[in-house]
Write a protein that holds these residues in place. Structure first.
Motif, PDB file in Angstrom:
ATOM      1  N   ARG A 271       0.819  -1.214   0.000  1.00 36.45           N
ATOM      2  CA  ARG A 271       0.000   0.000   0.000  1.00 36.45           C
ATOM      3  C   ARG A 271       0.854   1.266   0.000  1.00 36.45           C
ATOM      4  O   ARG A 271       0.546   2.219  -0.719  1.00 36.45           O
ATOM      5  CB  ARG A 271      -0.922  -0.011   1.225  1.00 36.45           C
ATOM      6  N   ILE A 272       1.925   1.273   0.788  1.00 33.02           N
ATOM      7  CA  ILE A 272       2.704   2.513   0.887  1.00 33.02           C
ATOM      8  C   ILE A 272       3.747   2.633  -0.212  1.00 33.02           C
ATOM      9  O   ILE A 272       4.083   3.748  -0.648  1.00 33.02           O
ATOM     10  CB  ILE A 272       3.376   2.632   2.273  1.00 33.02           C
ATOM     11  N   GLY A 273       4.287   1.506  -0.693  1.00 36.19           N
ATOM     12  CA  GLY A 273       5.333   1.612  -1.706  1.00 36.19           C
ATOM     13  C   GLY A 273       6.541   2.324  -1.127  1.00 36.19           C
ATOM     14  O   GLY A 273       6.958   2.080  -0.001  1.00 36.19           O
ATOM     15  N   GLY A 274       7.106   3.236  -1.900  1.00 36.87           N
ATOM     16  CA  GLY A 274       8.228   4.016  -1.422  1.00 36.87           C
ATOM     17  C   GLY A 274       9.557   3.305  -1.573  1.00 36.87           C
ATOM     18  O   GLY A 274       9.649   2.167  -2.045  1.00 36.87           O
ATOM     19  N   GLU A 275      10.615   3.987  -1.162  1.00 41.32           N
ATOM     20  CA  GLU A 275      11.985   3.485  -1.272  1.00 41.32           C
ATOM     21  C   GLU A 275      12.633   3.502   0.104  1.00 41.32           C
ATOM     22  O   GLU A 275      12.554   4.491   0.831  1.00 41.32           O
ATOM     23  CB  GLU A 275      12.795   4.371  -2.221  1.00 41.32           C
ATOM     24  N   VAL A 276      13.300   2.410   0.458  1.00 34.19           N
ATOM     25  CA  VAL A 276      14.053   2.341   1.708  1.00 34.19           C
ATOM     26  C   VAL A 276      15.521   2.621   1.421  1.00 34.19           C
ATOM     27  O   VAL A 276      16.124   1.979   0.559  1.00 34.19           O
ATOM     28  CB  VAL A 276      13.898   0.962   2.374  1.00 34.19           C
ATOM     29  N   ARG A 277      16.074   3.587   2.147  1.00 34.15           N
ATOM     30  CA  ARG A 277      17.492   3.923   2.020  1.00 34.15           C
ATOM     31  C   ARG A 277      18.212   3.504   3.296  1.00 34.15           C
ATOM     32  O   ARG A 277      17.681   3.647   4.395  1.00 34.15           O
ATOM     33  CB  ARG A 277      17.679   5.417   1.749  1.00 34.15           C
TER      34      ARG A 277
ATOM     35  N   PRO B  42      11.141  12.184   3.140  1.00 32.61           N
ATOM     36  CA  PRO B  42      11.280  11.140   4.165  1.00 32.61           C
ATOM     37  C   PRO B  42      10.017  11.085   5.026  1.00 32.61           C
ATOM     38  O   PRO B  42       9.517  12.113   5.480  1.00 32.61           O
ATOM     39  CB  PRO B  42      12.478  11.610   4.984  1.00 32.61           C
ATOM     40  N   VAL B  43       9.498   9.878   5.244  1.00 31.39           N
ATOM     41  CA  VAL B  43       8.266   9.742   6.030  1.00 31.39           C
ATOM     42  C   VAL B  43       8.458   8.889   7.277  1.00 31.39           C
ATOM     43  O   VAL B  43       7.597   8.871   8.156  1.00 31.39           O
ATOM     44  CB  VAL B  43       7.113   9.178   5.182  1.00 31.39           C
ATOM     45  N   ALA B  44       9.584   8.172   7.381  1.00 33.83           N
ATOM     46  CA  ALA B  44       9.866   7.388   8.580  1.00 33.83           C
ATOM     47  C   ALA B  44      11.367   7.164   8.665  1.00 33.83           C
ATOM     48  O   ALA B  44      12.058   7.070   7.646  1.00 33.83           O
ATOM     49  CB  ALA B  44       9.132   6.049   8.547  1.00 33.83           C
TER      50      ALA B  44
ATOM     51  N   VAL C 180      13.403   6.355  16.674  1.00 30.25           N
ATOM     52  CA  VAL C 180      12.436   5.888  15.685  1.00 30.25           C
ATOM     53  C   VAL C 180      11.292   6.891  15.601  1.00 30.25           C
ATOM     54  O   VAL C 180      10.944   7.544  16.589  1.00 30.25           O
ATOM     55  CB  VAL C 180      11.910   4.492  16.072  1.00 30.25           C
ATOM     56  N   GLY C 181      10.718   7.026  14.431  1.00 33.65           N
ATOM     57  CA  GLY C 181       9.561   7.906  14.299  1.00 33.65           C
ATOM     58  C   GLY C 181       9.070   7.961  12.867  1.00 33.65           C
ATOM     59  O   GLY C 181       9.766   7.558  11.928  1.00 33.65           O
ATOM     60  N   HIS C 182       7.846   8.453  12.705  1.00 36.35           N
ATOM     61  CA  HIS C 182       7.288   8.626  11.370  1.00 36.35           C
ATOM     62  C   HIS C 182       6.492   9.917  11.306  1.00 36.35           C
ATOM     63  O   HIS C 182       6.037  10.439  12.328  1.00 36.35           O
ATOM     64  CB  HIS C 182       6.405   7.434  10.973  1.00 36.35           C
ATOM     65  N   ASP C 183       6.337  10.436  10.099  1.00 39.33           N
ATOM     66  CA  ASP C 183       5.560  11.641   9.869  1.00 39.33           C
ATOM     67  C   ASP C 183       4.088  11.332  10.178  1.00 39.33           C
ATOM     68  O   ASP C 183       3.506  10.428   9.575  1.00 39.33           O
ATOM     69  CB  ASP C 183       5.713  12.076   8.408  1.00 39.33           C
ATOM     70  N   PRO C 184       3.472  12.055  11.129  1.00 39.02           N
ATOM     71  CA  PRO C 184       2.080  11.741  11.488  1.00 39.02           C
ATOM     72  C   PRO C 184       1.098  11.876  10.320  1.00 39.02           C
ATOM     73  O   PRO C 184       0.029  11.270  10.344  1.00 39.02           O
ATOM     74  CB  PRO C 184       1.774  12.743  12.611  1.00 39.02           C
ATOM     75  N   GLU C 185       1.468  12.635   9.312  1.00 40.50           N
ATOM     76  CA  GLU C 185       0.591  12.784   8.146  1.00 40.50           C
ATOM     77  C   GLU C 185       0.391  11.458   7.429  1.00 40.50           C
ATOM     78  O   GLU C 185      -0.614  11.256   6.745  1.00 40.50           O
ATOM     79  CB  GLU C 185       1.197  13.815   7.190  1.00 40.50           C
ATOM     80  N   PHE C 186       1.340  10.533   7.597  1.00 43.28           N
ATOM     81  CA  PHE C 186       1.288   9.254   6.897  1.00 43.28           C
ATOM     82  C   PHE C 186       1.020   8.088   7.843  1.00 43.28           C
ATOM     83  O   PHE C 186       1.228   6.929   7.483  1.00 43.28           O
ATOM     84  CB  PHE C 186       2.599   9.018   6.149  1.00 43.28           C
ATOM     85  N   ALA C 187       0.544   8.375   9.045  1.00 45.47           N
ATOM     86  CA  ALA C 187       0.367   7.336  10.058  1.00 45.47           C
ATOM     87  C   ALA C 187      -0.553   6.212   9.591  1.00 45.47           C
ATOM     88  O   ALA C 187      -0.325   5.034   9.913  1.00 45.47           O
ATOM     89  CB  ALA C 187      -0.166   7.949  11.348  1.00 45.47           C
ATOM     90  N   ALA C 188      -1.580   6.535   8.828  1.00 45.33           N
ATOM     91  CA  ALA C 188      -2.535   5.515   8.387  1.00 45.33           C
ATOM     92  C   ALA C 188      -1.901   4.470   7.484  1.00 45.33           C
ATOM     93  O   ALA C 188      -2.444   3.368   7.313  1.00 45.33           O
ATOM     94  CB  ALA C 188      -3.715   6.175   7.671  1.00 45.33           C
TER      95      ALA C 188
ATOM     96  N   SER D  60       1.071   3.150   8.031  1.00 48.55           N
ATOM     97  CA  SER D  60       1.988   2.342   8.852  1.00 48.55           C
ATOM     98  C   SER D  60       3.425   2.337   8.325  1.00 48.55           C
ATOM     99  O   SER D  60       4.032   1.274   8.150  1.00 48.55           O
ATOM    100  CB  SER D  60       1.478   0.901   8.951  1.00 48.55           C
ATOM    101  N   PRO D  61       4.002   3.509   8.077  1.00 47.98           N
ATOM    102  CA  PRO D  61       5.370   3.535   7.529  1.00 47.98           C
ATOM    103  C   PRO D  61       6.403   2.945   8.475  1.00 47.98           C
ATOM    104  O   PRO D  61       7.395   2.368   8.025  1.00 47.98           O
ATOM    105  CB  PRO D  61       5.622   5.031   7.275  1.00 47.98           C
ATOM    106  N   GLY D  62       6.191   3.094   9.797  1.00 46.31           N
ATOM    107  CA  GLY D  62       7.153   2.563  10.744  1.00 46.31           C
ATOM    108  C   GLY D  62       7.263   1.055  10.683  1.00 46.31           C
ATOM    109  O   GLY D  62       8.365   0.489  10.745  1.00 46.31           O
ATOM    110  N   ALA D  63       6.128   0.370  10.546  1.00 49.37           N
ATOM    111  CA  ALA D  63       6.137  -1.092  10.466  1.00 49.37           C
ATOM    112  C   ALA D  63       6.820  -1.570   9.193  1.00 49.37           C
ATOM    113  O   ALA D  63       7.578  -2.548   9.199  1.00 49.37           O
ATOM    114  CB  ALA D  63       4.706  -1.621  10.535  1.00 49.37           C
ATOM    115  N   VAL D  64       6.545  -0.875   8.092  1.00 49.90           N
ATOM    116  CA  VAL D  64       7.160  -1.241   6.813  1.00 49.90           C
ATOM    117  C   VAL D  64       8.674  -1.061   6.886  1.00 49.90           C
ATOM    118  O   VAL D  64       9.450  -1.928   6.444  1.00 49.90           O
ATOM    119  CB  VAL D  64       6.568  -0.396   5.669  1.00 49.90           C
ATOM    120  N   LEU D  65       9.116   0.050   7.476  1.00 53.06           N
ATOM    121  CA  LEU D  65      10.547   0.304   7.592  1.00 53.06           C
ATOM    122  C   LEU D  65      11.215  -0.712   8.529  1.00 53.06           C
ATOM    123  O   LEU D  65      12.324  -1.185   8.262  1.00 53.06           O
ATOM    124  CB  LEU D  65      10.782   1.727   8.099  1.00 53.06           C
ATOM    125  N   GLN D  66      10.548  -1.059   9.621  1.00 55.40           N
ATOM    126  CA  GLN D  66      11.109  -2.046  10.550  1.00 55.40           C
ATOM    127  C   GLN D  66      11.302  -3.394   9.864  1.00 55.40           C
ATOM    128  O   GLN D  66      12.319  -4.072  10.078  1.00 55.40           O
ATOM    129  CB  GLN D  66      10.187  -2.207  11.756  1.00 55.40           C
TER     130      GLN D  66
END
Length: 294
Positions: free
Chosen positions: A111-117, A176-178, A194-202, A204-210
């Motif tokens: 759902r979120i997609g994105g790129e992990v660096r 950057p969102v998380a 650890v943290g994520h941008d609250p605008e994108f909380a729905a 779950s960027p933190g879980a995806v990054l973890q």
């Protein structure tokens, strides 16, 4: 071991602090290795200006060994110290997760997609830091708990030079969102910043990054353990491969004022716990009545 520091002792309901008092305490934390061994570390001598100890991540099985020494003791919180055994391998770790967790992580990633660096060298930390700081400044960890990413990047670069830190960013385009930044203690990587941008909380960027961070760590094989540190949370429970029952124990000199404080805290905490049970019972009773009516 550091000396005594002024510690705020809070009377809390949920995340809200109603009032607090301060005491100078010597904090005695436990590493994951000590927690896993089930033993408590020896308490240092109490400085003359200190009123007691705050022992954190004390394995429950070792609690009795610290009590009965003339100090006033009170358990401040109980929790599981979660961790991931990085010797398991990614596939075996994933197989240990619940089916719902595995499917949920896959769904969130799609759902979120994105790129992990990924970042580990001093030069890479210089790139990581301003991007992660932009996220950290927006997080509740920094705004409410004062636990954001440090503003000075020098410490991270020093750790990177010693190969003692790993960091990740989740990017949506160039935004950057998380972020996740983990210093190392020996063979253990610490879930520190650890943290994520609250605008994108729905999303779950933190879980995806973890998930991607753990995938990297399993593949790298540099570290033996990932330590989720003190406290609980759904995120930790879902992704951990194990955990140890721990508690935070406050121990104070037996002065009159400290006796009054301990009694007040014990009574307050008991009242809050009783209120929570009553609320849960009322909620369960309402659901039961609705089911009976249905």
């Amino acid at each position: 071991m550091s000396g005594a520091h002024s510690v705020s002792i809070r009377f809390m309901v949920g995340a809200r602090t109603l009032t607090s008092v301060r005491r100078r305490l010597v904090r005695v934390p436990h590493t994951l290795a000590e927690v896993r061994s089930g033993r408590c570390r020896a308490l240092p001598p109490l400085p003359a200006d200190a009123e007691g100890y705050l022992v954190t991540s004390l394995p429950e099985a070792a609690c009795d060994s610290l009590l009965g020494n003339g100090m006033l003791g009170l358990v401040r919180q109980r929790y599981t110290r979660f961790h991931v055994d990085l010797s398991l391998g990614f596939d075996a770790w994933g197989a240990g997760l619940s089916a719902n967790t595995r499917q949920g992580l896959k769904r969130k990633a799609r759902r979120i997609g994105g790129e992990v660096r990924r970042f580990r060298t001093p030069e890479e930390m210089a790139v990581f830091h301003p991007l992660a700081r932009a996220v950290s400044a927006r997080t509740y960890q920094e705004r409410l708990l004062g636990a954001g990413l440090p503003e000075d990047p020098v410490g991270l670069q020093r750790l990177a030079a010693a190969d003692a830190v790993r960091a990740w960013l989740l990017m949506l385009g160039e935004r950057p969102v998380a972020y996740l930044c983990c210093p190392a203690e020996g063979d253990t990587l610490i879930y520190a910043h650890v943290g994520h941008d609250p605008e994108f909380a729905a999303l779950s960027p933190g879980a995806v990054l973890q998930l991607e961070a753990l995938r990297d760590l399993f593949a790298e094989g540099r570290f033996a353990w990932f330590d989720f540190t003190e406290g609980e949370g759904q995120h930790k429970r879902q992704m951990a491969s194990g955990g140890v029952a721990c508690l935070d124990l406050m121990m104070l000199r037996p002065t009159l004022s400290n006796r009054a404080l301990i009694a007040s805290l014990a009574g307050f905490d008991s009242g809050v716990a009783l209120a929570k049970r009553a609320i849960q019972w009322v909620g369960a009773e309402r659901i039961s009545r609705r089911l009976r009516r249905g």
